[in-house]
Design a protein around this motif. Structure first.
Motif, PDB file in Angstrom:
ATOM      1  N   TRP A   1      20.872  22.278 103.401  1.00  0.00           N
ATOM      2  CA  TRP A   1      21.395  22.836 104.646  1.00  0.00           C
ATOM      3  C   TRP A   1      20.291  23.569 105.404  1.00  0.00           C
ATOM      4  CZ3 TRP A   1      22.484  27.422 107.218  1.00  0.00           C
ATOM      5  CH2 TRP A   1      23.463  27.352 108.218  1.00  0.00           C
ATOM      6  N   CYS A   2      19.485  24.326 104.675  1.00  0.00           N
ATOM      7  CA  CYS A   2      18.391  25.073 105.307  1.00  0.00           C
ATOM      8  C   CYS A   2      17.296  24.142 105.820  1.00  0.00           C
ATOM      9  CB  CYS A   2      17.822  26.109 104.337  1.00  0.00           C
ATOM     10  SG  CYS A   2      18.986  27.454 103.986  1.00  0.00           S
TER      11      CYS A   2
ATOM     12  N   GLN B   1      22.272  15.032 103.973  1.00  0.00           N
ATOM     13  CA  GLN B   1      22.723  16.305 104.524  1.00  0.00           C
ATOM     14  C   GLN B   1      21.726  16.842 105.545  1.00  0.00           C
ATOM     15  OE1 GLN B   1      23.667  19.183 101.523  1.00  0.00           O
ATOM     16  NE2 GLN B   1      24.521  20.626 102.972  1.00  0.00           N
TER      17      GLN B   1
ATOM     18  N   GLU C   1      22.657  23.541  96.806  1.00  0.00           N
ATOM     19  CA  GLU C   1      23.514  23.503  97.990  1.00  0.00           C
ATOM     20  C   GLU C   1      22.834  24.122  99.198  1.00  0.00           C
ATOM     21  OE1 GLU C   1      27.688  24.486  97.847  1.00  0.00           O
ATOM     22  OE2 GLU C   1      27.624  24.384  95.658  1.00  0.00           O
TER      23      GLU C   1
END
Length: 192
Positions: free
Chosen positions: A76-77, A149, A72
């Protein structure tokens, strides 16, 4: 309600950030080494880590107790890193335009590695988003949903773009190899 000293909260925040850094620092460094010039990698990584520190509460997959879910957290990073890299590139382009105007000399273009020249040329035929999708898949090992994402695409769009881009690269490399091996293409055969 018991009040705790402010430094206890800051220690917990530091511990969460250290846990996050331990998971993401190396993958983000690899990501940047593949996409940025060697002189700016550490600066962009530092900027990314600063953004992660500021937005620590927004990081998905980061537990309050400092547990980290890499599946997860990493996409995002990567998205944050991609944004920091884009900012660094914009800043560098503005700086180069100013230097060029002042000196009337264009900045030299980086050369592709000689042993991968055909691959770099094939990647160069792709649009920026398609090229990024392929590089996230090939270099970072991300799935289409994780790529979505990072890039802001839907998972379906990322999957379709990846499939089409891989076919385009394969076709371009096959055409070059066919010409080098002395094979006729279908187009050549139909002209005779």
């Amino acid at each position: 309600m018991e009040l705790r000293p402010a430094h206890e909260g800051s220690r917990a925040r530091e511990a969460r950030f250290e846990a996050l850094s331990g998971v993401v620092a190396e993958p983000l460094h690899r990501y940047l080494r593949r996409r940025a010039d060697a002189d700016s990698v550490d600066d962009v990584l530092a900027e990314t880590m600063l953004v992660l520190w500021r937005r620590l509460e927004d990081v998905p997959g980061l537990g309050a107790e400092g547990s980290v879910d890499p599946d997860e957290v990493l996409p995002w990073c990567y998205g944050v890193t991609r944004g920091c890299l884009a900012n660094a590139r914009r800043t560098e382009r503005r700086r180069l335009r100013l230097v060029e105007r002042l000196t009337q000399v264009a900045a030299p273009q980086p050369e592709a590695e000689a042993d991968h020249l055909e691959l770099h040329q094939a990647l160069g035929t792709l649009g920026a988003v398609d090229r990024e999708v392929v590089l996230l898949w090939a270099w970072e090992g991300l799935t289409p949903s994780a790529i979505a994402q990072v890039t802001g695409l839907t998972a379906n769009a990322a999957s379709i773009r990846l499939h089409r881009a891989k076919k385009k690269i394969a076709a371009r490399l096959d055409r070059k190899n066919a010409h080098q091996a002395g094979h006729r293409t279908d187009e050549e055969g139909s002209r005779r």
